[in-house]
Design a protein around this motif. Structure first.
Motif, PDB file in Angstrom:
ATOM      1  N   VAL A  44      38.635  26.093  50.327  1.00 30.11           N
ATOM      2  CA  VAL A  44      39.647  27.245  50.653  1.00 30.11           C
ATOM      3  C   VAL A  44      38.946  28.478  50.046  1.00 30.11           C
ATOM      4  CG1 VAL A  44      41.647  28.062  49.902  1.00 30.11           C
ATOM      5  CG2 VAL A  44      41.544  25.698  50.338  1.00 30.11           C
ATOM      6  N   MET A  45      38.239  28.523  48.928  1.00 29.30           N
ATOM      7  CA  MET A  45      37.642  29.528  48.488  1.00 29.30           C
ATOM      8  C   MET A  45      36.434  29.901  49.490  1.00 29.30           C
ATOM      9  SD  MET A  45      37.304  28.927  44.219  1.00 29.30           S
ATOM     10  CE  MET A  45      36.790  27.164  44.339  1.00 29.30           C
ATOM     11  N   LYS A  46      35.905  28.984  50.097  1.00 28.61           N
ATOM     12  CA  LYS A  46      34.729  29.398  50.911  1.00 28.61           C
ATOM     13  C   LYS A  46      35.145  29.860  52.236  1.00 28.61           C
ATOM     14  CE  LYS A  46      31.173  27.093  53.795  1.00 28.61           C
ATOM     15  NZ  LYS A  46      30.569  25.842  54.147  1.00 28.61           N
ATOM     16  N   GLU A  47      36.338  29.479  52.705  1.00 25.18           N
ATOM     17  CA  GLU A  47      36.871  30.167  54.009  1.00 25.18           C
ATOM     18  C   GLU A  47      37.386  31.456  53.638  1.00 25.18           C
ATOM     19  OE1 GLU A  47      38.592  26.056  56.108  1.00 25.18           O
ATOM     20  OE2 GLU A  47      39.966  27.254  55.378  1.00 25.18           O
ATOM     21  N   GLN A  48      37.888  31.637  52.596  1.00 25.72           N
ATOM     22  CA  GLN A  48      38.611  32.998  52.225  1.00 25.72           C
ATOM     23  C   GLN A  48      37.492  34.138  51.831  1.00 25.72           C
ATOM     24  OE1 GLN A  48      41.366  32.101  49.338  1.00 25.72           O
ATOM     25  NE2 GLN A  48      43.006  31.397  50.848  1.00 25.72           N
ATOM     26  N   GLY A  49      36.197  33.476  51.660  1.00 27.23           N
ATOM     27  CA  GLY A  49      35.238  34.504  51.071  1.00 27.23           C
ATOM     28  C   GLY A  49      35.343  34.816  49.606  1.00 27.23           C
ATOM     29  N   ALA A  50      36.027  34.143  48.817  1.00 25.53           N
ATOM     30  CA  ALA A  50      36.584  34.286  47.563  1.00 25.53           C
ATOM     31  C   ALA A  50      35.071  34.134  46.687  1.00 25.53           C
ATOM     32  CB  ALA A  50      37.551  33.467  46.942  1.00 25.53           C
ATOM     33  N   THR A  51      34.847  35.179  45.873  1.00 24.35           N
ATOM     34  CA  THR A  51      33.619  35.298  45.122  1.00 24.35           C
ATOM     35  C   THR A  51      34.035  35.249  43.617  1.00 24.35           C
ATOM     36  OG1 THR A  51      33.596  37.721  45.036  1.00 24.35           O
ATOM     37  CG2 THR A  51      32.329  36.394  46.717  1.00 24.35           C
ATOM     38  N   THR A  52      35.187  35.539  43.185  1.00 18.77           N
ATOM     39  CA  THR A  52      35.498  35.524  41.774  1.00 18.77           C
ATOM     40  C   THR A  52      36.839  34.919  41.528  1.00 18.77           C
ATOM     41  OG1 THR A  52      37.150  37.388  41.937  1.00 18.77           O
ATOM     42  CG2 THR A  52      34.743  38.000  41.649  1.00 18.77           C
ATOM     43  N   LEU A  53      37.014  34.567  40.071  1.00 19.43           N
ATOM     44  CA  LEU A  53      38.247  33.846  39.934  1.00 19.43           C
ATOM     45  C   LEU A  53      39.652  34.396  40.243  1.00 19.43           C
ATOM     46  CD1 LEU A  53      39.615  31.398  38.225  1.00 19.43           C
ATOM     47  CD2 LEU A  53      39.362  32.722  36.160  1.00 19.43           C
ATOM     48  N   THR A  54      39.347  36.004  40.105  1.00 17.50           N
ATOM     49  CA  THR A  54      40.749  36.394  40.324  1.00 17.50           C
ATOM     50  C   THR A  54      41.098  36.507  41.893  1.00 17.50           C
ATOM     51  OG1 THR A  54      40.457  38.087  38.608  1.00 17.50           O
ATOM     52  CG2 THR A  54      41.673  38.868  40.487  1.00 17.50           C
ATOM     53  N   GLU A  55      39.911  36.426  42.607  1.00 17.36           N
ATOM     54  CA  GLU A  55      40.024  36.266  44.087  1.00 17.36           C
ATOM     55  C   GLU A  55      40.754  34.906  44.640  1.00 17.36           C
ATOM     56  OE1 GLU A  55      36.857  39.483  45.766  1.00 17.36           O
ATOM     57  OE2 GLU A  55      36.381  37.646  45.580  1.00 17.36           O
TER      58      GLU A  55
ATOM     59  N   GLY B 230      46.004  47.930  32.253  1.00 19.40           N
ATOM     60  CA  GLY B 230      45.420  48.432  30.758  1.00 19.40           C
ATOM     61  C   GLY B 230      46.352  49.300  30.133  1.00 19.40           C
ATOM     62  N   GLU B 231      46.268  49.858  28.725  1.00 24.02           N
ATOM     63  CA  GLU B 231      47.164  50.510  28.036  1.00 24.02           C
ATOM     64  C   GLU B 231      46.190  51.941  27.762  1.00 24.02           C
ATOM     65  OE1 GLU B 231      49.305  50.683  23.596  1.00 24.02           O
ATOM     66  OE2 GLU B 231      48.248  48.828  24.375  1.00 24.02           O
ATOM     67  N   ASN B 232      47.187  52.918  28.263  1.00 31.06           N
ATOM     68  CA  ASN B 232      46.790  54.349  28.082  1.00 31.06           C
ATOM     69  C   ASN B 232      45.391  54.490  28.747  1.00 31.06           C
ATOM     70  OD1 ASN B 232      49.208  54.772  26.967  1.00 31.06           O
ATOM     71  ND2 ASN B 232      48.104  54.298  24.932  1.00 31.06           N
ATOM     72  N   GLY B 233      44.170  55.073  28.036  1.00 30.33           N
ATOM     73  CA  GLY B 233      42.937  55.325  28.384  1.00 30.33           C
ATOM     74  C   GLY B 233      42.273  54.017  28.474  1.00 30.33           C
ATOM     75  N   ASN B 234      42.865  52.688  27.963  1.00 32.10           N
ATOM     76  CA  ASN B 234      41.914  51.673  27.931  1.00 32.10           C
ATOM     77  C   ASN B 234      41.954  50.809  29.111  1.00 32.10           C
ATOM     78  OD1 ASN B 234      40.865  52.288  25.261  1.00 32.10           O
ATOM     79  ND2 ASN B 234      42.903  51.546  24.500  1.00 32.10           N
ATOM     80  N   THR B 235      41.031  50.447  29.970  1.00 33.04           N
ATOM     81  CA  THR B 235      41.202  49.699  31.377  1.00 33.04           C
ATOM     82  C   THR B 235      40.724  48.284  30.912  1.00 33.04           C
ATOM     83  OG1 THR B 235      40.654  51.784  32.573  1.00 33.04           O
ATOM     84  CG2 THR B 235      40.308  49.623  33.619  1.00 33.04           C
ATOM     85  N   SER B 236      41.607  47.479  31.434  1.00 34.89           N
ATOM     86  CA  SER B 236      41.432  45.921  31.376  1.00 34.89           C
ATOM     87  C   SER B 236      40.331  45.622  32.124  1.00 34.89           C
ATOM     88  CB  SER B 236      42.527  44.971  32.139  1.00 34.89           C
ATOM     89  OG  SER B 236      43.635  45.558  31.469  1.00 34.89           O
ATOM     90  N   THR B 237      39.346  44.792  31.312  1.00 35.03           N
ATOM     91  CA  THR B 237      38.045  44.401  32.123  1.00 35.03           C
ATOM     92  C   THR B 237      38.053  43.042  32.422  1.00 35.03           C
ATOM     93  OG1 THR B 237      36.865  44.068  29.806  1.00 35.03           O
ATOM     94  CG2 THR B 237      36.847  46.134  30.741  1.00 35.03           C
ATOM     95  N   GLY B 238      37.226  42.444  33.271  1.00 36.71           N
ATOM     96  CA  GLY B 238      37.305  41.164  33.366  1.00 36.71           C
ATOM     97  C   GLY B 238      38.362  40.374  34.009  1.00 36.71           C
ATOM     98  N   ASP B 239      38.689  39.256  33.784  1.00 41.36           N
ATOM     99  CA  ASP B 239      39.841  38.399  34.441  1.00 41.36           C
ATOM    100  C   ASP B 239      41.079  38.797  33.613  1.00 41.36           C
ATOM    101  OD1 ASP B 239      38.111  37.334  36.384  1.00 41.36           O
ATOM    102  OD2 ASP B 239      37.531  36.096  35.147  1.00 41.36           O
TER     103      ASP B 239
END
Length: 786
Positions: free
Chosen positions: A89-100, A114-123
């Motif tokens: 399924v991941m291959k067919e969809q072209g998913a490359t990351t866990l989030t995808e 994220g909160e205020n100026g802090n942006t969430s990073t990673g998954d």
């Protein structure tokens, strides 16, 4: 004292990109030469009678067994909602990351920016109303650090809904995510892909497997990946990375098996700080008596271009992840196996983002006067003059884990009751170090409608204000499935964890006086001093109990109840002396209790699995601050709803995976967390649907497509005024077409967001900024296999 300054340019990633493809190609070529050394002597030529074997084509959607030995039964007999996203399924969809990949699981995704100026990073993944980013595992072991995990070495992704404390120890209150890695086998094969697409997307992968000795069951596998890509619809943002995952297996056809897995991933990204929400639905600026034009010009402002990048040339997100795993398996007797896993893992992240804070105007609490905030408007009538201030958001963090886990599975009977037992011991140390950073100089402002990313940020360097948290865990667990007869069985699980968390932080010294509290060294120079160390320890008992009835051999009806716990500092290794902080060592662990009633059915000769469940989760021991300032743990939150799923093959050539969930969330006791004043939880779509299906024609043509739906999100509560309190619901449709040129090569075309829907994928707590969904885009991939 001399301070070393440090500035990184976004261009640093380009210089390193050139050798990456060569590195993977050279590795592949070198390994392709191994058969000459590894093959046994050629066997004598023997002429055999020709035999024709006919087998139904399989799409790769068939329900599979969970990888963890703690789950002793097939999915149809497991009394819990578990979703599995398979490699096909991941291959067919072209998913490359866990989030995808998790787009296939309804209601699970990166909805929080994220909160205020802090942006969430990673998954930064939310599931059933709660942050689940600290409950991500690789082959059953916690994966530490903030990174965007690539799936180039992933066989399937297993998502456990509801408390997972019995399975994994301390975890998020509403579930866990396990990535299952690819392992060597005795089949010689070589495959890979080469892809190009929108957003300057370029990606290459290889998957090589070689049997080195059939007599000894020795095999080698190499998975590798190189990616140089932007993000469709976003200026300047980059996701550049490369990775190698070699693995060895010994004794595959014997009673004793050994697996050695290595992983090295290097990411050199340009992070995305999001887009200003100005002009989005729900943006409503309040009146300002001494700025009479404020409301009118902001409320009538046009929507900001979603491709705008508000960062600078200094922005970077550099991550290095390493992992080494040794697993031994020995079959003591038929049906009895002992396994031992040792894992060392380390993730380093060096991150700088020039975040923006569009706070508009602020009011003085004493005088009531309004003054310009970080949203600067020299000329309200001329949007080209509107600017925002920038903040420097940095992270210099190292995460490490060392664990040894022993598991024993066996089957036996006590009278007429059959048992499937899985029990074990786990010893783990996890640590996180955050190095304090200080910046100097003036941070340049940025135009709202015409941002300039060519500028650089002031220098920054470590200032000694570091913090370090460690958690040591000793755990014992046991799972047993008791089969009373062909219709009735019970699934039981019990886990005991003894944890000890230590946290130390260094004070930041800003005073110039020799009497300041940070201390001095023998020369009289002001230096940081270690704050009093905080420590939390205790015992956690998690358990689950399920009863299952099989009205037919291919179906089940079940009830299940489970309890899991999260101690202070359990999710981020940080303790706090603040009385109203869940990380205070004096606080009791957060508890999550889930009740579930469901049914599962295998159809189409066990090629299709249908599931349905009603669930209710109660999270207790939440922090509540009363009006008189008293702090207690009387808060309670609930999440309840319905989840439906289907995965498998409708026919040998037609596969489908689908899921739907409806989630009703509520803060039963305690302050509301949603900005709109409602009692619902934030960043949680009430309704969510995911559907993907593909069909393979005998001519070599395959077509497929899917749809995703998410209802609107509510954002968190803070002092932001006038920014959107919610996001709107959206539908997104994707399509696939591929053609097999010959038995070795096929060409795949993926089209994303066919109708070019503009939507908000994630919003931050203040509502100042959001991450836009990917616009209409395309990828072309050549897949090859030998």
């Amino acid at each position: 004292m001399t301070t070393q300054t440090y500035i990184k340019s976004r261009k640093h990633g380009a210089a390193a990109a050139a050798p990456k493809a060569g590195l993977v190609a050279a590795t592949a070529i070198a390994v392709l030469g191994m058969p000459a050394l590894a093959q046994n002597a050629p066997a004598p030529t023997v002429t055999l009678k020709e035999v024709t074997v006919e087998a139904p084509r399989e799409t790769g959607y068939e329900p599979s067994q969970l990888s963890s030995p703690k789950f002793t039964q097939p999915l149809v007999n497991t009394t819990q909602t578990i979703s599995v996203v398979k490699e096909q399924v991941m291959k067919e969809q072209g998913a490359t990351t866990l989030t995808e990949a998790l787009r296939n699981v309804p209601g699970v995704g990166t909805f929080y920016a994220g909160e205020n100026g802090n942006t969430s990073t990673g998954d930064a993944i939310y599931m059933r109303g709660f942050d689940t980013s600290s409950s991500i595992y690789v082959d059953g072991v916690r994966d530490v650090g903030a990174l965007s995990r690539d799936v180039f070495n992933t066989d399937q992704v297993e998502v456990t809904k509801g408390p997972a404390g019995t399975d994994y120890g301390r975890s998020a209150p509403t579930g866990a995510i396990n990535m299952v890695t690819k392992q060597p086998n005795m089949t010689d094969s070589f495959g890979g892909s080469l892809g190009f697409g929108s957003g300057s997307y370029k990606r290459t992968t290889i998957d090589l497997n070689r049997s080195l000795s059939h007599d000894n069951g020795t095999a080698f596998r190499l998975n590798a990946m190189v990616q140089d890509a932007g993000v469709a619809g976003r200026d300047e943002v980059k996701n550049d990375r490369w990775g190698l995952a070699p693995s060895f297996a010994f004794g595959l056809n014997t009673d004793t098996r050994v697996f050695l897995n290595l992983l090295h991933v290097k990411q050199s990204n340009v992070p995305d700080g999001g887009v200003l929400t100005l002009g989005l639905p729900g943006y409503s600026a309040p009146d300002r008596s001494n700025y009479p034009g404020y409301r009118s010009f902001l409320n009538s402002a046009s929507r900001v271009d979603s491709s705008n990048f508000y960062g600078t040339a200094s922005d970077h997100d550099d991550v290095t992840a390493d992992m080494a795993t040794l697993r031994l398996e020995h079959d003591i007797a038929p049906g009895t196996t002992v396994r031992n896993t040792t894992r060392w893992g380390q993730t380093k992240q060096n991150y700088l983002l020039s975040a923006f804070m569009a706070t508009g105007y602020s009011q003085n609490a004493t005088t009531g006067a309004w003054t310009p905030g970080s949203l600067l408007t020299p000329n309200p009538a001329d949007p080209s003059t509107w600017t925002m201030s920038r903040n420097i958001n940095t992270k210099d963090q190292v995460n490490r884990i060392l664990t040894n886990q022993t598991n024993l599975t066996t089957a036996f009977a006590t009278g007429s009751i059959k048992h499937s037992l899985s029990t074990g011991l786990e010893l783990t140390r996890e640590e996180q170090t955050n190095y304090g950073l200080a910046t100097t100089g003036v941070v340049p402002t940025v135009s709202i409608y015409h941002p300039d990313s060519s500028v650089s940020l002031p220098s920054y360097a470590r200032n000694g204000a570091d913090s370090k948290g460690t958690t040591d865990t000793v755990a014992l667990y046991a799972f047993d499935t008791l089969q009373f007869n062909d219709q009735w069985q019970a699934n039981m699980g019990l886990r005991w964890d003894h944890y000890k968390t230590k946290y130390n932080a260094m004070a930041v010294c800003t005073a110039t006086s020799t009497t300041q509290p940070c201390g001095t060294n023998p020369a009289g120079t002001v230096v940081p001093t270690t704050s009093d160390g905080l420590q939390a320890s205790g015992n956690l008992v998690s358990w689950k109990a399920g009863l299952l009835y099989k009205p037919a051999p291919n179906g089940s009806v079940y009830v299940n109840y489970a309890l899991s716990q999260q101690p202070p500092g359990g999710s981020n290794f940080a303790l706090s002396a603040a009385a109203n902080n869940a990380g205070n060592p004096n606080m009791a662990p957060q508890k999550a209790k889930t009740a579930e009633v469901g049914t599962k059915w295998e159809l189409m000769d066990k090629r299709m699995l249908l599931t349905g469940a009603l669930f209710r989760t109660e999270i207790t021991n939440e922090i509540v601050t009363d009006s008189d300032g008293t702090v207690s743990q009387t808060g309670k939150k609930t999440v309840q709803g319905l989840e439906l799923g289907a995965t498998g093959q409708i026919t040998p050539a037609w596969g489908v995976t689908a899921g739907y969930t409806i989630q009703n969330t509520k803060v039963d006791t305690g302050a509301n967390v949603a900005q709109d004043g409602s009692s619902g939880l934030t960043y949680t779509p009430k309704n969510a649907l995911s559907l993907w299906s593909s069909y393979q024609f005998s001519s070599g043509l395959a077509v497929g497509g899917g749809a995703r739906y998410a209802s609107g999100l509510k954002r968190g509560t803070d002092g932001a005024v006038g920014t959107p309190n919610f996001t709107e619901s959206y539908w997104v449709f994707d399509a696939l077409a591929s053609y097999r040129i010959n038995k070795n090569v096929d060409i795949q075309l993926n089209l994303y967001n066919l109708f070019n829907k503009r939507y908000v994928a994630a919003i931050n707590k203040s509502g100042y900024r959001y991450f836009p969904g990917i616009p209409r885009s395309a990828r072309v991939t050549a897949n090859f296999s030998f």
